[in-house]
Design a protein around this motif. Structure first.
Motif, PDB file in Angstrom:
ATOM      1  N   LYS A  46       0.393  -1.085   0.260  1.00 52.53           N
ATOM      2  CA  LYS A  46       0.223  -0.123   0.458  1.00 52.53           C
ATOM      3  C   LYS A  46       0.829   1.468   0.009  1.00 52.53           C
ATOM      4  O   LYS A  46       0.481   2.318  -0.924  1.00 52.53           O
ATOM      5  CB  LYS A  46      -0.728  -0.010   1.034  1.00 52.53           C
ATOM      6  N   VAL A  47       1.916   0.926   1.073  1.00 51.83           N
ATOM      7  CA  VAL A  47       2.819   2.365   0.835  1.00 51.83           C
ATOM      8  C   VAL A  47       3.031   2.502  -0.896  1.00 51.83           C
ATOM      9  O   VAL A  47       3.527   3.758  -0.695  1.00 51.83           O
ATOM     10  CB  VAL A  47       3.406   1.669   1.942  1.00 51.83           C
ATOM     11  N   THR A  48       4.241   1.593  -1.545  1.00 52.46           N
ATOM     12  CA  THR A  48       5.052   1.442  -2.253  1.00 52.46           C
ATOM     13  C   THR A  48       3.805   2.043  -3.260  1.00 52.46           C
ATOM     14  O   THR A  48       4.554   1.997  -4.838  1.00 52.46           O
ATOM     15  CB  THR A  48       5.353   0.611  -2.736  1.00 52.46           C
ATOM     16  N   GLU A  49       1.957   2.208  -3.571  1.00 56.73           N
ATOM     17  CA  GLU A  49       1.440   2.419  -4.226  1.00 56.73           C
ATOM     18  C   GLU A  49       1.759   3.220  -5.194  1.00 56.73           C
ATOM     19  O   GLU A  49       2.147   4.837  -4.847  1.00 56.73           O
ATOM     20  CB  GLU A  49       0.116   1.730  -3.771  1.00 56.73           C
ATOM     21  N   ILE A  50       2.087   4.063  -6.127  1.00 58.35           N
ATOM     22  CA  ILE A  50       2.521   5.033  -6.682  1.00 58.35           C
ATOM     23  C   ILE A  50       1.307   5.108  -7.879  1.00 58.35           C
ATOM     24  O   ILE A  50       0.280   5.297  -8.236  1.00 58.35           O
ATOM     25  CB  ILE A  50       3.746   5.105  -8.450  1.00 58.35           C
ATOM     26  N   LYS A  51       0.734   6.790  -7.521  1.00 63.92           N
ATOM     27  CA  LYS A  51       0.116   7.820  -8.345  1.00 63.92           C
ATOM     28  C   LYS A  51       0.633   8.475  -9.410  1.00 63.92           C
ATOM     29  O   LYS A  51       1.565   9.072  -9.226  1.00 63.92           O
ATOM     30  CB  LYS A  51      -0.618   8.664  -6.832  1.00 63.92           C
ATOM     31  N   PRO A  52      -0.382   8.735 -10.497  1.00 66.26           N
ATOM     32  CA  PRO A  52       0.020   9.841 -10.945  1.00 66.26           C
ATOM     33  C   PRO A  52       0.228  11.489 -10.686  1.00 66.26           C
ATOM     34  O   PRO A  52      -0.021  11.885  -9.515  1.00 66.26           O
ATOM     35  CB  PRO A  52      -1.571  10.102 -12.001  1.00 66.26           C
ATOM     36  N   ASP A  53       1.888  11.929 -11.665  1.00 63.87           N
ATOM     37  CA  ASP A  53       2.431  12.936 -11.106  1.00 63.87           C
ATOM     38  C   ASP A  53       1.910  13.604 -11.938  1.00 63.87           C
ATOM     39  O   ASP A  53       2.348  14.545 -13.031  1.00 63.87           O
ATOM     40  CB  ASP A  53       3.290  12.735 -10.676  1.00 63.87           C
ATOM     41  N   LYS A  54       0.606  14.658 -11.659  1.00 64.11           N
ATOM     42  CA  LYS A  54      -0.196  15.854 -12.685  1.00 64.11           C
ATOM     43  C   LYS A  54       0.841  16.689 -13.635  1.00 64.11           C
ATOM     44  O   LYS A  54       0.957  16.248 -14.492  1.00 64.11           O
ATOM     45  CB  LYS A  54      -0.748  16.332 -12.076  1.00 64.11           C
ATOM     46  N   ASP A  55       2.000  17.349 -12.715  1.00 64.47           N
ATOM     47  CA  ASP A  55       2.852  17.948 -13.046  1.00 64.47           C
ATOM     48  C   ASP A  55       3.918  17.227 -14.182  1.00 64.47           C
ATOM     49  O   ASP A  55       4.485  18.240 -15.222  1.00 64.47           O
ATOM     50  CB  ASP A  55       4.318  18.509 -11.548  1.00 64.47           C
ATOM     51  N   LYS A  56       4.126  16.637 -13.708  1.00 67.01           N
ATOM     52  CA  LYS A  56       5.076  15.497 -15.035  1.00 67.01           C
ATOM     53  C   LYS A  56       4.138  15.497 -16.050  1.00 67.01           C
ATOM     54  O   LYS A  56       4.662  15.026 -17.021  1.00 67.01           O
ATOM     55  CB  LYS A  56       5.487  14.341 -13.926  1.00 67.01           C
ATOM     56  N   LEU A  57       2.917  14.623 -16.122  1.00 63.98           N
ATOM     57  CA  LEU A  57       2.225  14.403 -17.124  1.00 63.98           C
ATOM     58  C   LEU A  57       2.031  16.025 -18.557  1.00 63.98           C
ATOM     59  O   LEU A  57       1.468  15.789 -19.416  1.00 63.98           O
ATOM     60  CB  LEU A  57       0.821  13.963 -16.881  1.00 63.98           C
ATOM     61  N   LYS A  58       1.755  16.931 -17.612  1.00 64.75           N
ATOM     62  CA  LYS A  58       1.380  18.377 -17.427  1.00 64.75           C
ATOM     63  C   LYS A  58       2.545  18.648 -19.375  1.00 64.75           C
ATOM     64  O   LYS A  58       2.219  19.062 -20.551  1.00 64.75           O
ATOM     65  CB  LYS A  58       1.522  19.260 -16.928  1.00 64.75           C
ATOM     66  N   ALA A  59       3.322  17.689 -19.236  1.00 65.71           N
ATOM     67  CA  ALA A  59       4.228  17.890 -20.041  1.00 65.71           C
ATOM     68  C   ALA A  59       4.139  17.738 -21.302  1.00 65.71           C
ATOM     69  O   ALA A  59       4.318  17.144 -22.552  1.00 65.71           O
ATOM     70  CB  ALA A  59       6.228  17.673 -19.977  1.00 65.71           C
ATOM     71  N   CYS A  60       3.329  16.335 -21.228  1.00 63.66           N
ATOM     72  CA  CYS A  60       2.802  15.838 -22.146  1.00 63.66           C
ATOM     73  C   CYS A  60       1.216  15.595 -23.214  1.00 63.66           C
ATOM     74  O   CYS A  60       0.807  15.235 -24.034  1.00 63.66           O
ATOM     75  CB  CYS A  60       2.338  13.770 -21.543  1.00 63.66           C
ATOM     76  N   PHE A  61       1.369  17.441 -22.508  1.00 61.59           N
ATOM     77  CA  PHE A  61      -0.165  17.857 -23.212  1.00 61.59           C
ATOM     78  C   PHE A  61      -0.134  19.210 -23.544  1.00 61.59           C
ATOM     79  O   PHE A  61       0.272  20.156 -23.466  1.00 61.59           O
ATOM     80  CB  PHE A  61      -1.364  17.635 -21.994  1.00 61.59           C
ATOM     81  N   LYS A  62      -1.801  19.400 -24.674  1.00 57.56           N
ATOM     82  CA  LYS A  62      -1.452  20.537 -25.198  1.00 57.56           C
ATOM     83  C   LYS A  62      -2.915  21.742 -24.303  1.00 57.56           C
ATOM     84  O   LYS A  62      -3.536  20.735 -24.610  1.00 57.56           O
ATOM     85  CB  LYS A  62      -1.650  20.750 -26.850  1.00 57.56           C
ATOM     86  N   GLU A  63      -2.529  22.645 -24.083  1.00 61.07           N
ATOM     87  CA  GLU A  63      -3.864  23.418 -24.121  1.00 61.07           C
ATOM     88  C   GLU A  63      -4.552  24.246 -25.185  1.00 61.07           C
ATOM     89  O   GLU A  63      -3.594  25.250 -25.754  1.00 61.07           O
ATOM     90  CB  GLU A  63      -3.778  23.477 -22.419  1.00 61.07           C
ATOM     91  N   GLN A  64      -5.273  24.370 -25.283  1.00 57.98           N
ATOM     92  CA  GLN A  64      -6.392  25.055 -25.786  1.00 57.98           C
ATOM     93  C   GLN A  64      -7.267  25.875 -25.459  1.00 57.98           C
ATOM     94  O   GLN A  64      -8.511  25.228 -24.929  1.00 57.98           O
ATOM     95  CB  GLN A  64      -6.750  24.485 -26.896  1.00 57.98           C
TER      96      GLN A  64
END
Length: 218
Positions: A46-64
């Motif tokens: 349970k302790v080692t469960e990895i949650k998505p990092d929104k700051d790292k993911l942001k670089a993979c997307f474009k916003e309009q």
């Protein structure tokens, strides 16, 4: 001699009883230790469960920006099949799935068979140029496409697709029942789907409805 034999017999009986008692006492202890180890292991998982990092993911997307909301799409998306969503009032909403074909050979393709590790999932087109051209400006060959809000059944399918080893989209012309084009979804494409879902929920994405437009069949 008879007294000696009695003493030896009694000693043998006593020793047997002591050994038996010790064996009974050790078994529960071993069980407790085993259970304790299992509990510690599950807690560690349970302790080692990895949650998505929104700051790292942001670089993979474009916003309009569009009026009072922001359209979010993956940068490295495969135009054939991808997910996207909007941000409104600083919260992700409206997670959607889009399936389309830009190749001139599939201008009349209105059915999409997605093959995922040998299993077939089918979507039917729900949009076309005449009815929806004002909403989406389509400059290329496609006439039909699929674009709809993702429900729980779609999400389950997309999770399966994202974790697949092999996947492809077959474009079918229902008029002739022929496959006019087949497009492979690479590991990069599948990973983009996973990232979009993770990014959506990391931004507080609104709940996915249980039911919606029924377009998927397996």
């Amino acid at each position: 001699r008879s007294d000696m034999k009695k003493l030896v017999f009694l000693f043998f009986v006593f020793s047997t009883l002591v050994i038996a008692c010790n064996q009974k006492n050790t078994k529960p202890t071993e069980a407790i230790v085993t259970d304790s180890l299992q509990t510690k292991q599950s807690e560690s998982e349970k302790v080692t469960e990895i949650k998505p990092d929104k700051d790292k993911l942001k670089a993979c997307f474009k916003e309009q920006k569009k009026t009072n909301q922001v359209l979010v799409e993956p940068i490295n998306k495969n135009e054939t099949l991808y997910c996207y969503f909007r941000i409104k009032n600083f919260r992700a909403t409206g997670l959607r799935l889009r399936i389309q074909c830009w190749d001139g050979s599939c201008i009349d393709a209105d059915q999409y068979n997605i093959m995922v590790d040998g299993e077939k999932y089918t979507y039917m087109s729900n949009r076309n140029k005449e009815a929806n051209g004002s909403e989406w400006i389509l400059e290329k060959a496609t006439y039909y496409w699929y674009d709809n809000a993702i429900n729980k059944e779609d999400l389950k399918f997309l999770e399966t697709l994202a974790n697949a080893k092999e996947a492809s989209v077959r474009f079918i012309d229902r008029g002739t029942n022929k496959t006019v084009l087949s497009v492979t979804l690479t590991e990069k494409d599948r990973n983009s789907i996973r990232q979009t879902i993770d990014y959506y929920f990391s931004l507080g994405g609104s709940a996915i409805p249980k039911k919606g437009m029924v377009n998927i069949r397996q």
